[in-house]
Scaffold this motif. Structure first.
Motif, short mmCIF file in Angstrom:
data_model
loop_
_atom_site.label_atom_id
_atom_site.label_comp_id
_atom_site.label_asym_id
_atom_site.label_seq_id
_atom_site.Cartn_x
_atom_site.Cartn_y
_atom_site.Cartn_z
N HIS A 59 28.37 -20.74 -7.45
CA HIS A 59 28.95 -22.05 -7.91
C HIS A 59 27.89 -23.42 -8.49
CE1 HIS A 59 28.04 -22.11 -3.61
NE2 HIS A 59 27.97 -23.72 -3.78
N LEU A 60 26.66 -22.92 -7.81
CA LEU A 60 25.47 -23.83 -8.31
C LEU A 60 25.33 -23.87 -9.74
CD1 LEU A 60 23.08 -23.23 -5.06
CD2 LEU A 60 25.10 -25.02 -5.57
N GLY A 61 25.65 -22.91 -10.44
CA GLY A 61 25.62 -22.97 -11.93
C GLY A 61 26.27 -24.04 -12.53
N TYR A 62 27.24 -24.39 -12.06
CA TYR A 62 27.86 -25.50 -12.54
C TYR A 62 27.07 -26.92 -12.52
CZ TYR A 62 32.08 -22.64 -12.83
OH TYR A 62 33.07 -21.80 -13.07
N LEU A 63 26.07 -27.07 -11.64
CA LEU A 63 25.38 -28.25 -11.79
C LEU A 63 24.50 -28.50 -13.08
CD1 LEU A 63 23.53 -27.88 -8.20
CD2 LEU A 63 25.51 -29.36 -8.69
N GLY A 64 24.51 -27.60 -13.76
CA GLY A 64 23.66 -27.65 -15.22
C GLY A 64 22.27 -27.74 -15.31
N ASP A 65 21.70 -27.53 -14.07
CA ASP A 65 20.15 -27.71 -14.18
C ASP A 65 19.43 -26.42 -14.19
OD1 ASP A 65 21.02 -26.93 -11.81
OD2 ASP A 65 19.69 -27.91 -10.57
N LYS A 66 19.99 -25.18 -14.41
CA LYS A 66 19.48 -23.81 -14.44
C LYS A 66 19.80 -23.26 -15.91
CE LYS A 66 21.55 -23.55 -10.62
NZ LYS A 66 21.27 -24.88 -9.79
N ARG A 67 19.00 -22.43 -16.09
CA ARG A 67 19.49 -21.52 -17.45
C ARG A 67 20.00 -20.23 -16.89
NH1 ARG A 67 17.17 -23.16 -22.02
NH2 ARG A 67 17.32 -21.32 -23.05
N PHE A 68 20.99 -19.62 -18.03
CA PHE A 68 21.76 -18.37 -17.35
C PHE A 68 20.94 -17.10 -18.41
CE2 PHE A 68 25.86 -20.81 -17.15
CZ PHE A 68 25.40 -21.27 -15.78
N TYR A 69 20.83 -16.03 -17.75
CA TYR A 69 20.56 -15.08 -18.37
C TYR A 69 21.38 -13.85 -18.15
CZ TYR A 69 17.47 -11.20 -20.04
OH TYR A 69 16.86 -10.12 -20.77
N PHE A 70 21.97 -13.16 -19.19
CA PHE A 70 23.06 -12.18 -19.04
C PHE A 70 22.63 -10.98 -19.40
CE2 PHE A 70 25.45 -16.02 -19.77
CZ PHE A 70 26.53 -15.92 -18.84
N SER A 71 23.00 -9.83 -18.66
CA SER A 71 22.46 -8.66 -19.25
C SER A 71 23.06 -7.94 -20.42
CB SER A 71 23.09 -7.55 -17.94
OG SER A 71 24.40 -7.64 -17.86
N SER A 72 22.73 -6.84 -21.21
CA SER A 72 23.05 -6.61 -22.15
C SER A 72 24.20 -6.22 -22.35
CB SER A 72 21.79 -5.48 -22.86
OG SER A 72 22.09 -4.45 -22.00
N ASP A 73 24.64 -5.48 -21.28
CA ASP A 73 26.30 -5.13 -21.30
C ASP A 73 27.11 -6.25 -20.88
OD1 ASP A 73 25.73 -5.44 -18.44
OD2 ASP A 73 25.93 -3.35 -18.16
N GLY A 74 26.56 -7.34 -20.68
CA GLY A 74 27.49 -8.65 -20.44
C GLY A 74 28.20 -8.48 -18.87
N ASN A 75 27.62 -7.60 -17.96
CA ASN A 75 28.43 -7.61 -16.66
C ASN A 75 27.72 -8.04 -15.51
OD1 ASN A 75 30.61 -5.91 -17.91
ND2 ASN A 75 29.50 -4.13 -17.78
N ALA A 76 26.45 -8.78 -15.78
CA ALA A 76 25.37 -9.22 -14.70
C ALA A 76 25.05 -10.51 -15.13
CB ALA A 76 24.38 -8.20 -14.39
N LEU A 77 24.46 -11.28 -14.36
CA LEU A 77 24.12 -12.91 -14.78
C LEU A 77 23.21 -13.13 -13.65
CD1 LEU A 77 24.30 -15.49 -16.00
CD2 LEU A 77 26.16 -16.19 -14.46
N LEU A 78 21.92 -13.65 -14.19
CA LEU A 78 21.03 -14.42 -13.26
C LEU A 78 20.83 -15.90 -13.68
CD1 LEU A 78 17.91 -12.06 -13.60
CD2 LEU A 78 19.50 -12.32 -11.44
#
Length: 647
Positions: free
Chosen positions: A551-570
């Motif tokens: 839920h802390l991803g909604y703060l907008g201060d971090k970047r997202f990295y999705f896996s090539s298959d689109g099923n995992a997120l950092l």
């Protein structure tokens, strides 16, 4: 049992150190009146044709050692090309001649290279063990000749009677090995396996005899070059005794132990000490150091970063050797760094060559007979700057960045051209172009865009720059003070102003060079991942689920990295050259290894260090597989809000 193993491991370190200290003590007594400066001057005064022939014979002697590896290849039916076998053999044997503790360097390198070419790793371990031990077989053959007085060294054995026991012990190795081989052959399994290992010992005996014959020829020709025209039988006899001493001492490469025994043996035969020592130095140069340099070239070409990671993360160099062996652990650490840094070491040597070309009045080739003073000042300053850049660059070349490749090519070409214009050392004319060609051939290995540095590494680079510049001033100033009356005008060190101007130019050019390249490649580096997108995050969580921190991803201060298959997120933040990942991956658990591998590879290529903050216990094994260490920063607890107080 564990105490015995640890005691043995400690003994393997203490024994060679004790031998080395004893050799140093004895050498100090024996070589009191010897001038090593004069020794090097004598070597430098050799006819270049004779020196070239001796170097060629030394290279052929090391090449002959590849016979061991060809026997291994055909006995185990390894699916590997002959060219690759030769390169692996050269790397292993040249490193063994310099760094080998009783052959352990060769064991580790062969295991690392060959295990990819066979599925039967157990048979490979046994084969490499046979190969390593078979190096004693040729020495055993010559020990039999010494015991039978075919190689007469009675004067040496009379002076040191205890050597008889050592010679007899080594002479027994051959018959015992033949007996063991015959017994094992009788106990062999099915016909196919029996055929696979059919009499490899006789092939190994031939390879070992060839190795020691070639090495003996090198030492004999080294003596001949120094005017010692001894009976080859006496020389081979003394060489065998010295080689046995170097072998049992476990000192890396037999340095000191072999040399001292050979010196004492030849002195017993009545030859002059200084000529013998010069011959030994010459032998070491052509049989150990020059092949070792060529081995670095092969290692730089054959060892990719992935190969080195497999070696570095392997708890044992070879499964046949116990992990309790402290000596092996120390040697493995040295080997890994030398192999990974082989190209860096070559570039560092190139920097020393250019620096010597700038500083020393040695054999030169000039294209401008009378260089105008302003041009001479410019060429000196640019040559010195190129040398200093090449001395600092190995720190980044070790990390195989694209930036380091471009800087190295630029500095090498600049060092060659500017040194050539002012008067280049003749030896460097051949060495520097070879290094440039090597770099061009290895261009595909430079995949990282940038590299991150610690404060300590930057301080080390600055210190290296300062020390190199200081030494240049000391050396050049010394030459000017002592030799200004005899130096020709073509040599640049003929006035204090040249030294001062070159130093000032280097202080300006070198930092500016690194600053410009850093800024250019920094602009080329693309961002990792993508900006925070609340809508995409919500869609991802609805499909794949999240974790306690998502839920802390909604703060907008971090970047997202999705896996090539689109099923995992950092989710991560950037702090200087570090990426800090918040928590574990979100999404489907089976995609966690994929997203971590992709993220770490991309971060590595762009020169970032990656840290993971606040991971859960369940996934610790996953991070461990990627080589991470763990640090406990705090605890998390549940409290009853009705009774909890800050007091």
């Amino acid at each position: 049992m564990l105490i015995k193993k640890n005691a043995l491991s400690i003994l393997k370190i203490v024994f060679p150190i004790a031998v080395l200290l004893f050799v140093i003590y004895q050498s100090k007594k024996e070589l009191t009146n010897l001038s090593f400066k004069r020794t090097l001057m004598v070597i430098n005064g050799l006819e270049r044709t004779d020196l070239f022939i001796l170097v060629l014979i030394g290279l052929l002697a090391v090449a002959a050692m590849s016979l061991y590896d060809y026997v291994l290849k055909y006995s185990l039916r390894l699916s590997i090309t002959n060219g690759k076998v030769f390169r692996v053999s050269w790397i292993a044997n040249s490193f063994n001649n310099v760094l080998g503790f009783g052959g352990l360097a060769g064991v580790g390198l062969r295991m690392m290279f060959y295990k990819e070419h066979t599925k039967d790793h157990k048979a490979l371990v046994k084969g490499i063990a046979w190969l390593t031990s078979s190096m004693l077989l040729g020495l055993s053959v010559f020990s039999i000749f010494v015991a039978a007085r075919v190689l007469p060294v009675d004067e040496v054995l009379h002076e040191k009677p205890w050597l008889w026991a050592v010679v007899i012990g080594f002479a027994l190795i051959l018959p015992l090995s033949l007996a063991v081989s015959k017994i094992k052959g009788r106990k062999g399994g099915d016909e196919e396996n029996a055929e696979q290992v059919k009499n490899p010992i006789f092939a190994y005996i031939g390879a070992s005899v060839a190795e020691w014959v070639m090495a003996g020829i090198v030492i004999y020709l080294s003596l001949f070059a120094m005017g010692i025209h001894a009976d080859i039988r006496y020389v081979f006899g003394v060489f065998v005794i010295a080689a046995i001493g170097g072998m049992i001492s476990l000192v890396p490469g037999g340095f000191g132990s072999f040399d001292l025994l050979f010196l004492l043996g030849m002195e017993q035969l009545g030859y002059h000490q200084e000529a013998i020592v010069t011959s030994i130095v010459l032998y070491r140069i052509v049989y150990s150091f020059i092949p070792f340099g060529l081995g670095l070239f092969f290692a730089a070409g054959d060892l990719t970063e992935n190969t080195m990671k497999r070696l570095e993360t392997n708890p044992r160099i070879a499964p046949a050797i116990e992990t309790t062996n402290v000596l092996l652990v120390v040697q493995r650490a040295i080997l890994v760094r030398i192999l990974q840094g082989s190209l860096s070491l070559i570039i560092f040597v190139a920097g020393l060559i250019v620096l010597a070309s700038v500083s020393l009045p040695i054999d030169r080739l000039t294209v401008i007979p009378h260089i105008p003073r302003p041009a001479l000042l410019l060429f000196n300053g640019l040559s010195l700057s190129s040398a200093l850049i090449l001395l600092i660059l190995p720190i980044e070349l070790y990390k195989r960045t694209k930036r380091s490749y471009t800087m190295a090519i630029t500095a090498l070409v600049g060092g060659f051209v500017f040194s050539f214009l002012k008067g280049l050392n003749i030896s460097a004319i051949f060495v520097l172009p070879m290094i440039i060609v090597l770099l061009v051939l290895l261009k595909k290995q430079f995949v990282r865009e940038q590299a991150s540095y610690t404060l300590g590494q930057m301080i080390f680079a600055a210190a290296l720059f300062t020390v190199a510049l200081f030494n240049y001033n000391i050396i050049a100033g010394f030459i000017w003070d002592r030799m200004k009356k005899v130096l020709r005008h073509e040599y640049f060190v003929h006035s204090d102003s040249h030294i001062t101007h070159a130093t000032i130019m280097a202080i300006i050019i070198v930092p500016l060079f690194f600053f410009i390249f850093t800024m250019v490649y920094h602009k080329k580096t693309k961002h990792i991942g993508e900006k925070a997108d609340p809508e995409r995050l919500a869609s991802f969580l609805n499909e794949n689920g999240g974790n306690a921190l998502t839920h802390l991803g909604y703060l907008g201060d971090k970047r997202f990295y999705f896996s090539s298959d689109g099923n995992a997120l950092l989710m991560f933040g950037k702090i200087a050259r570090r990426l800090v990942v918040l928590g574990d991956p979100s999404g489907q658990r089976e995609s966690f290894p994929l997203v971590l591998e992709e993220f770490l590879n991309e971060a590595h290529q762009k020169g970032f260090s990656v840290l993971f903050y606040q991971i859960e216990r369940e996934d610790m094994a996953l991070y461990h597989d990627f080589g991470y260490n763990f640090f406990k920063l705090g605890e998390e607890a549940y409290v009853d809000l009705n009774t909890f107080t800050l007091t």
